[in-house]
Motif scaffolding. Structure first.
Motif, PDB file in Angstrom:
ATOM      1  N   VAL A  30     -45.387  19.511  21.517  1.00 54.29           N
ATOM      2  CA  VAL A  30     -46.151  18.655  22.422  1.00 54.29           C
ATOM      3  C   VAL A  30     -45.697  18.916  23.854  1.00 54.29           C
ATOM      4  CG1 VAL A  30     -46.493  16.826  20.704  1.00 54.29           C
ATOM      5  CG2 VAL A  30     -44.507  16.748  22.225  1.00 54.29           C
ATOM      6  N   ALA A  31     -46.515  18.506  24.812  1.00 60.06           N
ATOM      7  CA  ALA A  31     -46.088  18.540  26.208  1.00 60.06           C
ATOM      8  C   ALA A  31     -44.912  17.583  26.365  1.00 60.06           C
ATOM      9  CB  ALA A  31     -47.228  18.132  27.123  1.00 60.06           C
ATOM     10  N   PRO A  32     -43.941  17.913  27.211  1.00 63.11           N
ATOM     11  CA  PRO A  32     -42.753  17.048  27.356  1.00 63.11           C
ATOM     12  C   PRO A  32     -43.095  15.581  27.606  1.00 63.11           C
ATOM     13  CG  PRO A  32     -42.413  19.100  28.533  1.00 63.11           C
ATOM     14  CD  PRO A  32     -43.839  19.119  28.061  1.00 63.11           C
ATOM     15  N   ASP A  33     -44.121  15.327  28.408  1.00 69.74           N
ATOM     16  CA  ASP A  33     -44.478  13.943  28.733  1.00 69.74           C
ATOM     17  C   ASP A  33     -45.064  13.185  27.545  1.00 69.74           C
ATOM     18  OD1 ASP A  33     -43.599  14.387  31.286  1.00 69.74           O
ATOM     19  OD2 ASP A  33     -45.602  14.651  32.156  1.00 69.74           O
ATOM     20  N   PRO A  62     -34.196  33.360  26.384  1.00 70.71           N
ATOM     21  CA  PRO A  62     -34.022  32.158  27.205  1.00 70.71           C
ATOM     22  C   PRO A  62     -35.240  31.231  27.189  1.00 70.71           C
ATOM     23  CG  PRO A  62     -33.220  34.090  28.367  1.00 70.71           C
ATOM     24  CD  PRO A  62     -33.923  34.601  27.134  1.00 70.71           C
ATOM     25  N   SER A  63     -34.993  29.953  26.954  1.00 71.53           N
ATOM     26  CA  SER A  63     -36.019  28.908  26.997  1.00 71.53           C
ATOM     27  C   SER A  63     -35.303  27.566  26.950  1.00 71.53           C
ATOM     28  CB  SER A  63     -36.998  29.021  25.821  1.00 71.53           C
ATOM     29  OG  SER A  63     -36.353  28.726  24.594  1.00 71.53           O
ATOM     30  N   ARG A  64     -36.038  26.510  27.279  1.00 68.97           N
ATOM     31  CA  ARG A  64     -35.469  25.161  27.214  1.00 68.97           C
ATOM     32  C   ARG A  64     -36.530  24.224  26.655  1.00 68.97           C
ATOM     33  NH1 ARG A  64     -30.314  24.607  27.063  1.00 68.97           N
ATOM     34  NH2 ARG A  64     -30.164  22.718  28.320  1.00 68.97           N
ATOM     35  N   THR A  65     -36.106  23.384  25.722  1.00 63.80           N
ATOM     36  CA  THR A  65     -37.023  22.424  25.116  1.00 63.80           C
ATOM     37  C   THR A  65     -36.274  21.155  24.743  1.00 63.80           C
ATOM     38  OG1 THR A  65     -38.609  22.049  23.307  1.00 63.80           O
ATOM     39  CG2 THR A  65     -36.660  23.325  22.778  1.00 63.80           C
ATOM     40  N   SER A  66     -36.997  20.050  24.739  1.00 58.30           N
ATOM     41  CA  SER A  66     -36.456  18.870  24.073  1.00 58.30           C
ATOM     42  C   SER A  66     -36.626  19.086  22.575  1.00 58.30           C
ATOM     43  CB  SER A  66     -37.188  17.602  24.517  1.00 58.30           C
ATOM     44  OG  SER A  66     -38.546  17.641  24.119  1.00 58.30           O
ATOM     45  N   GLY A  75     -41.943  12.559   4.957  1.00 59.30           N
ATOM     46  CA  GLY A  75     -41.586  13.911   5.356  1.00 59.30           C
ATOM     47  C   GLY A  75     -40.988  13.958   6.745  1.00 59.30           C
ATOM     48  N   MET A  76     -40.458  15.122   7.095  1.00 55.08           N
ATOM     49  CA  MET A  76     -39.771  15.291   8.371  1.00 55.08           C
ATOM     50  C   MET A  76     -40.633  16.038   9.374  1.00 55.08           C
ATOM     51  SD  MET A  76     -35.737  15.917   7.739  1.00 55.08           S
ATOM     52  CE  MET A  76     -35.901  17.632   7.281  1.00 55.08           C
ATOM     53  N   ILE A  77     -40.373  15.743  10.656  1.00 51.69           N
ATOM     54  CA  ILE A  77     -40.995  16.430  11.781  1.00 51.69           C
ATOM     55  C   ILE A  77     -39.897  17.018  12.656  1.00 51.69           C
ATOM     56  CG2 ILE A  77     -42.262  16.135  13.952  1.00 51.69           C
ATOM     57  CD1 ILE A  77     -44.180  15.927  11.721  1.00 51.69           C
ATOM     58  N   SER A  78     -39.998  18.289  12.973  1.00 44.35           N
ATOM     59  CA  SER A  78     -39.181  18.890  14.025  1.00 44.35           C
ATOM     60  C   SER A  78     -40.044  18.912  15.279  1.00 44.35           C
ATOM     61  CB  SER A  78     -38.747  20.308  13.646  1.00 44.35           C
ATOM     62  OG  SER A  78     -37.838  20.299  12.565  1.00 44.35           O
ATOM     63  N   LEU A  79     -39.658  18.128  16.271  1.00 41.15           N
ATOM     64  CA  LEU A  79     -40.484  17.931  17.454  1.00 41.15           C
ATOM     65  C   LEU A  79     -39.904  18.688  18.638  1.00 41.15           C
ATOM     66  CD1 LEU A  79     -42.884  16.413  18.763  1.00 41.15           C
ATOM     67  CD2 LEU A  79     -41.261  14.592  19.337  1.00 41.15           C
ATOM     68  N   PHE A  80     -40.768  19.461  19.310  1.00 43.12           N
ATOM     69  CA  PHE A  80     -40.358  20.263  20.451  1.00 43.12           C
ATOM     70  C   PHE A  80     -41.257  19.962  21.650  1.00 43.12           C
ATOM     71  CE2 PHE A  80     -39.582  22.785  16.579  1.00 43.12           C
ATOM     72  CZ  PHE A  80     -38.196  22.866  16.636  1.00 43.12           C
ATOM     73  N   GLY A  81     -40.640  19.791  22.801  1.00 43.14           N
ATOM     74  CA  GLY A  81     -41.373  19.617  24.054  1.00 43.14           C
ATOM     75  C   GLY A  81     -40.828  20.611  25.073  1.00 43.14           C
ATOM     76  N   PHE A  82     -41.391  21.798  25.118  1.00 44.69           N
ATOM     77  CA  PHE A  82     -40.831  22.879  25.921  1.00 44.69           C
ATOM     78  C   PHE A  82     -40.957  22.611  27.409  1.00 44.69           C
ATOM     79  CE2 PHE A  82     -40.311  25.244  22.112  1.00 44.69           C
ATOM     80  CZ  PHE A  82     -39.431  26.269  22.422  1.00 44.69           C
ATOM     81  N   ARG A  83     -39.838  22.797  28.113  1.00 37.89           N
ATOM     82  CA  ARG A  83     -39.788  22.699  29.574  1.00 37.89           C
ATOM     83  C   ARG A  83     -40.081  24.048  30.226  1.00 37.89           C
ATOM     84  NH1 ARG A  83     -38.760  17.820  27.149  1.00 37.89           N
ATOM     85  NH2 ARG A  83     -37.816  16.342  28.612  1.00 37.89           N
ATOM     86  N   THR A  84     -40.006  25.118  29.450  1.00 34.56           N
ATOM     87  CA  THR A  84     -40.286  26.467  29.931  1.00 34.56           C
ATOM     88  C   THR A  84     -41.426  27.047  29.099  1.00 34.56           C
ATOM     89  OG1 THR A  84     -38.683  27.395  28.374  1.00 34.56           O
ATOM     90  CG2 THR A  84     -37.872  26.832  30.590  1.00 34.56           C
ATOM     91  N   PRO A  85     -42.025  28.173  29.518  1.00 30.51           N
ATOM     92  CA  PRO A  85     -43.012  28.818  28.654  1.00 30.51           C
ATOM     93  C   PRO A  85     -42.420  29.111  27.275  1.00 30.51           C
ATOM     94  CG  PRO A  85     -43.073  29.768  30.851  1.00 30.51           C
ATOM     95  CD  PRO A  85     -41.884  28.841  30.819  1.00 30.51           C
ATOM     96  N   ILE A  86     -43.233  28.974  26.240  1.00 28.69           N
ATOM     97  CA  ILE A  86     -42.757  29.141  24.866  1.00 28.69           C
ATOM     98  C   ILE A  86     -42.777  30.627  24.510  1.00 28.69           C
ATOM     99  CG2 ILE A  86     -43.107  28.507  22.459  1.00 28.69           C
ATOM    100  CD1 ILE A  86     -44.697  26.083  23.467  1.00 28.69           C
ATOM    101  N   PRO A  87     -41.618  31.214  24.164  1.00 28.27           N
ATOM    102  CA  PRO A  87     -41.600  32.630  23.799  1.00 28.27           C
ATOM    103  C   PRO A  87     -42.402  32.896  22.531  1.00 28.27           C
ATOM    104  CG  PRO A  87     -39.379  31.824  24.264  1.00 28.27           C
ATOM    105  CD  PRO A  87     -40.269  30.617  24.158  1.00 28.27           C
ATOM    106  N   VAL A  88     -43.243  33.908  22.561  1.00 25.77           N
ATOM    107  CA  VAL A  88     -43.995  34.327  21.377  1.00 25.77           C
ATOM    108  C   VAL A  88     -43.003  34.880  20.341  1.00 25.77           C
ATOM    109  CG1 VAL A  88     -45.716  35.984  20.549  1.00 25.77           C
ATOM    110  CG2 VAL A  88     -46.041  34.842  22.760  1.00 25.77           C
ATOM    111  N   PRO A  89     -43.185  34.571  19.028  1.00 23.89           N
ATOM    112  CA  PRO A  89     -44.285  33.853  18.393  1.00 23.89           C
ATOM    113  C   PRO A  89     -43.997  32.373  18.132  1.00 23.89           C
ATOM    114  CG  PRO A  89     -43.002  34.905  16.689  1.00 23.89           C
ATOM    115  CD  PRO A  89     -42.319  35.217  18.002  1.00 23.89           C
ATOM    116  N   PHE A  90     -43.000  31.780  18.804  1.00 25.00           N
ATOM    117  CA  PHE A  90     -42.701  30.369  18.579  1.00 25.00           C
ATOM    118  C   PHE A  90     -43.896  29.505  18.987  1.00 25.00           C
ATOM    119  CE2 PHE A  90     -38.690  32.472  18.633  1.00 25.00           C
ATOM    120  CZ  PHE A  90     -37.968  31.821  17.655  1.00 25.00           C
ATOM    121  N   GLY A  91     -44.118  28.471  18.205  1.00 23.40           N
ATOM    122  CA  GLY A  91     -45.310  27.648  18.376  1.00 23.40           C
ATOM    123  C   GLY A  91     -46.391  28.003  17.376  1.00 23.40           C
ATOM    124  N   SER A  92     -46.303  29.216  16.799  1.00 26.41           N
ATOM    125  CA  SER A  92     -47.293  29.626  15.795  1.00 26.41           C
ATOM    126  C   SER A  92     -46.829  29.307  14.379  1.00 26.41           C
ATOM    127  CB  SER A  92     -47.576  31.133  15.902  1.00 26.41           C
ATOM    128  OG  SER A  92     -46.430  31.888  15.541  1.00 26.41           O
TER     129      SER A  92
END
Length: 282
Positions: A30-33, A62-66, A75-92
């Protein structure tokens, strides 16, 4: 991690890699906000708790995310809110599976026909990798330095996978070899299970030590939101769950419908995460 053996070793000979369903998570970006709103809505809908939010690097470059882990009865959720562009292929990648040993899991995935998109790399608590199965299905594999201990889930979520007729057999064969799972059913069902107004589709249900999976074999002519979801959540009372969800700002995209032995609805959480929620008929 253990040393790898020669390539080409049969997947079935490599050993068990799955741990248990309660250690597997759906990956949500998700977006950080939007992170706080998503956490509030998801926990308000299903119950459970979240680990503290931390700012970390979860990629090999290099990247930064919450990052935070939501633990719920469904079930479980791993939640990420990237502060930097997401390196490919993360997010897919759609989800993460905890494995008994990373080198063993990578050997077994390759032997079963998977493509290792991101080779194993260290993180703060272990090792990660991303693999792709036939049909373009991406998953992350985890190995933890200190083994976690979570109680079994009251309801095991469904990993909902959409593949083409061309790649369905290859996907199912590869995943079964990797997971050690089995096919519970392989049948034609009404197209209405994925929002179609007529016709039938092929649906394959799989169970393994990783949990449940349902594979929809389609022509790709999908009506939103079907195909946008990665996980289906089972609840005891669907109307009550949807009432709680809407009170938390969740949008109902497809109203509850009684289809093929269950009542099912499609929803969107703040931040854009789409999910299926269902109640199994007695």
């Amino acid at each position: 991690m253990r040393a790898q053996t020669a390539s080409g070793e049969p997947a079935a000979a490599i050993g068990k890699v799955a741990v248990a369903p309660q250690y597997d998570s759906t990956h949500v970006y998700v977006a950080p906000d939007d992170a706080d709103a998503f956490v509030k809505s998801f926990l308000g809908t299903f119950g459970g708790k979240s680990t503290p939010q931390v700012i970390v690097t979860v990629t090999p470059t290099p990247s930064r995310t919450s990052s935070q882990l939501l633990q719920t009865p469904v079930g479980m959720i791993s939640l990420f809110g990237f502060r930097t562009p997401i390196p490919v292929p993360f997010g897919s990648e759609r989800n993460g599976y905890l494995v008994t040993d990373m080198d063993t899991a990578i050997r077994k995935a390759r032997a079963a026909g998977a493509d290792v998109l991101v080779t194993p790399f260290p993180d703060a608590i272990g090792v990660d990798a991303i693999v792709q199965w036939p049909g373009g299905v991406n998953m992350q594999l985890y190995w933890h330095t200190k083994a976690p201990s979570y109680p079994p889930l009251p309801h095991i979520p469904e990993n909902r996978v959409y593949v083409s007729e061309d790649r369905a057999a290859s996907f199912v064969t590869a995943f079964l070899q990797f997971s050690g799972g089995h096919v519970d059913s392989d049948e034609k069902v009404p197209g209405s299970v994925i929002g179609k107004t007529d016709g039938t589709i092929r649906r394959i249900r799989i169970t393994s030590d990783f949990g449940k999976m349902v594979v929809f074999v389609t022509d790709g002519h999908l009506v939103y939101p079907y195909g946008a979801e990665t996980t289906g959540y089972e609840v005891d009372d669907l109307p009550a769950t949807l009432t709680k969800a809407q009170a938390q700002g969740v949008t109902v995209l497809a109203a509850p419908a009684a289809i093929d032995g269950r009542k099912s609805a499609m929803v969107r959480f703040p931040g854009g995460y789409v999910a299926e929620i269902h109640q199994t008929n007695p």
